[in-house]
Write an enzyme that holds these catalytic residues in place. Structure first.
Site, PDB file in Angstrom:
ATOM      1  N   ASP A 160      44.657  29.856  39.668  1.00 63.35           N
ATOM      2  CA  ASP A 160      45.040  30.763  38.587  1.00 63.35           C
ATOM      3  C   ASP A 160      46.262  30.171  37.875  1.00 63.35           C
ATOM      4  O   ASP A 160      47.187  29.647  38.503  1.00 63.35           O
ATOM      5  CB  ASP A 160      45.376  32.150  39.162  1.00 63.35           C
ATOM      6  CG  ASP A 160      45.416  33.227  38.087  1.00 63.35           C
ATOM      7  OD1 ASP A 160      44.566  34.137  38.136  1.00 63.35           O
ATOM      8  OD2 ASP A 160      46.296  33.157  37.205  1.00 63.35           O
ATOM      9  N   ILE A 161      46.270  30.286  36.560  1.00 62.93           N
ATOM     10  CA  ILE A 161      47.348  29.724  35.749  1.00 62.93           C
ATOM     11  C   ILE A 161      48.665  30.486  35.955  1.00 62.93           C
ATOM     12  O   ILE A 161      49.754  29.951  35.695  1.00 62.93           O
ATOM     13  CB  ILE A 161      46.921  29.716  34.257  1.00 62.93           C
ATOM     14  CG1 ILE A 161      47.618  28.628  33.489  1.00 62.93           C
ATOM     15  CG2 ILE A 161      47.087  31.083  33.608  1.00 62.93           C
ATOM     16  CD1 ILE A 161      47.010  28.349  32.120  1.00 62.93           C
ATOM     17  N   ASN A 182      39.142  42.821  39.845  1.00 60.37           N
ATOM     18  CA  ASN A 182      39.467  43.850  38.860  1.00 60.37           C
ATOM     19  C   ASN A 182      38.198  44.148  38.066  1.00 60.37           C
ATOM     20  O   ASN A 182      37.488  43.229  37.655  1.00 60.37           O
ATOM     21  CB  ASN A 182      40.572  43.355  37.930  1.00 60.37           C
ATOM     22  CG  ASN A 182      41.872  43.101  38.676  1.00 60.37           C
ATOM     23  OD1 ASN A 182      42.235  43.851  39.568  1.00 60.37           O
ATOM     24  ND2 ASN A 182      42.553  42.027  38.332  1.00 60.37           N
ATOM     25  N   GLU A 198      41.030  41.231  32.663  1.00 59.71           N
ATOM     26  CA  GLU A 198      41.366  40.621  31.369  1.00 59.71           C
ATOM     27  C   GLU A 198      40.283  39.667  30.897  1.00 59.71           C
ATOM     28  O   GLU A 198      40.069  39.524  29.695  1.00 59.71           O
ATOM     29  CB  GLU A 198      42.695  39.855  31.476  1.00 59.71           C
ATOM     30  CG  GLU A 198      43.901  40.774  31.592  1.00 59.71           C
ATOM     31  CD  GLU A 198      45.171  40.008  31.915  1.00 59.71           C
ATOM     32  OE1 GLU A 198      45.157  38.766  31.892  1.00 59.71           O
ATOM     33  OE2 GLU A 198      46.178  40.685  32.206  1.00 59.71           O
ATOM     34  N   VAL A 199      39.664  38.984  31.855  1.00 56.36           N
ATOM     35  CA  VAL A 199      38.615  38.018  31.514  1.00 56.36           C
ATOM     36  C   VAL A 199      37.271  38.602  31.954  1.00 56.36           C
ATOM     37  O   VAL A 199      37.064  38.842  33.150  1.00 56.36           O
ATOM     38  CB  VAL A 199      38.873  36.655  32.193  1.00 56.36           C
ATOM     39  CG1 VAL A 199      37.773  35.666  31.838  1.00 56.36           C
ATOM     40  CG2 VAL A 199      40.242  36.093  31.801  1.00 56.36           C
ATOM     41  N   HIS A 210      34.920  37.382  38.474  1.00 59.28           N
ATOM     42  CA  HIS A 210      35.700  36.459  39.297  1.00 59.28           C
ATOM     43  C   HIS A 210      36.389  37.224  40.413  1.00 59.28           C
ATOM     44  O   HIS A 210      36.739  38.389  40.258  1.00 59.28           O
ATOM     45  CB  HIS A 210      36.743  35.706  38.458  1.00 59.28           C
ATOM     46  CG  HIS A 210      37.649  36.611  37.676  1.00 59.28           C
ATOM     47  ND1 HIS A 210      37.247  37.217  36.503  1.00 59.28           N
ATOM     48  CD2 HIS A 210      38.919  37.027  37.896  1.00 59.28           C
ATOM     49  CE1 HIS A 210      38.234  37.957  36.028  1.00 59.28           C
ATOM     50  NE2 HIS A 210      39.262  37.870  36.857  1.00 59.28           N
ATOM     51  N   HIS A 229      39.728  37.083  42.857  1.00 66.73           N
ATOM     52  CA  HIS A 229      41.033  36.480  43.112  1.00 66.73           C
ATOM     53  C   HIS A 229      41.126  36.247  44.621  1.00 66.73           C
ATOM     54  O   HIS A 229      40.859  37.161  45.410  1.00 66.73           O
ATOM     55  CB  HIS A 229      42.160  37.432  42.710  1.00 66.73           C
ATOM     56  CG  HIS A 229      42.205  37.741  41.244  1.00 66.73           C
ATOM     57  ND1 HIS A 229      43.121  37.158  40.392  1.00 66.73           N
ATOM     58  CD2 HIS A 229      41.450  38.562  40.467  1.00 66.73           C
ATOM     59  CE1 HIS A 229      42.932  37.624  39.163  1.00 66.73           C
ATOM     60  NE2 HIS A 229      41.934  38.481  39.176  1.00 66.73           N
TER      61      HIS A 229
END
Ligand code: 5GP
Length: 107
Positions: free
Chosen positions: A30-31, A85, A93-94, A98, A100
């Site tokens: 993750d960025i 999420n 958000e995306v 996905h 985490h």
């Protein structure tokens, strides 16, 4: 579904620190890490959210969990957490499914 940043990472159109890739999933850092190790496990199939997962996609969910187990071992995590999420209200958000994977390696 319009293309997300994760599709661009899968297609190598934008860079990412990739730690694993196979025919079904990609895993990268993750960025904006929120743990000592913060990875994102992403199916290549662009399913928008967990709420959209169909019966035919369940093999991807199993595969992601197995890959998380493998990475947790390989990266020597003492403790770890998986988090998804779902929806804007759920903090997503995306809109490309996905997981985490937050990990705390042994000292
Ligand atoms: P969400 O809030 O949708 O569950 O999580 C999206 C995650 O993607 C966030 O933790 C965010 O830091 C990460 N992220 C957003 N854009 C990028 C990017 O361009 N590269 C990487 N590696 N991670 C990203």
């Amino acid at each position: 579904m319009s293309e997300t940043i994760f599709t661009k990472i899968i297609k190598r159109e934008i860079p990412a620190n990739i730690v694993h890739e196979d025919d079904q999933i990609i895993v990268f850092h993750d960025i904006n890490p929120r743990a000592p190790v913060h990875l994102l496990l992403v199916p290549k199939k662009p399913i928008p959210t967990l709420a959209d997962v169909a019966e035919e996609d369940l093999h991807l969910i199993t595969h992601i969990h197995r890959e998380a187990q493998r990475l947790a071992k390989e990266l020597n995590f003492e403790g770890w957490r998986m988090l998804i999420n779902v929806g804007e209200k759920g903090g997503q958000e995306v809109f490309h499914l996905h997981y985490h994977l937050l990990g705390w390696p042994r000292e």
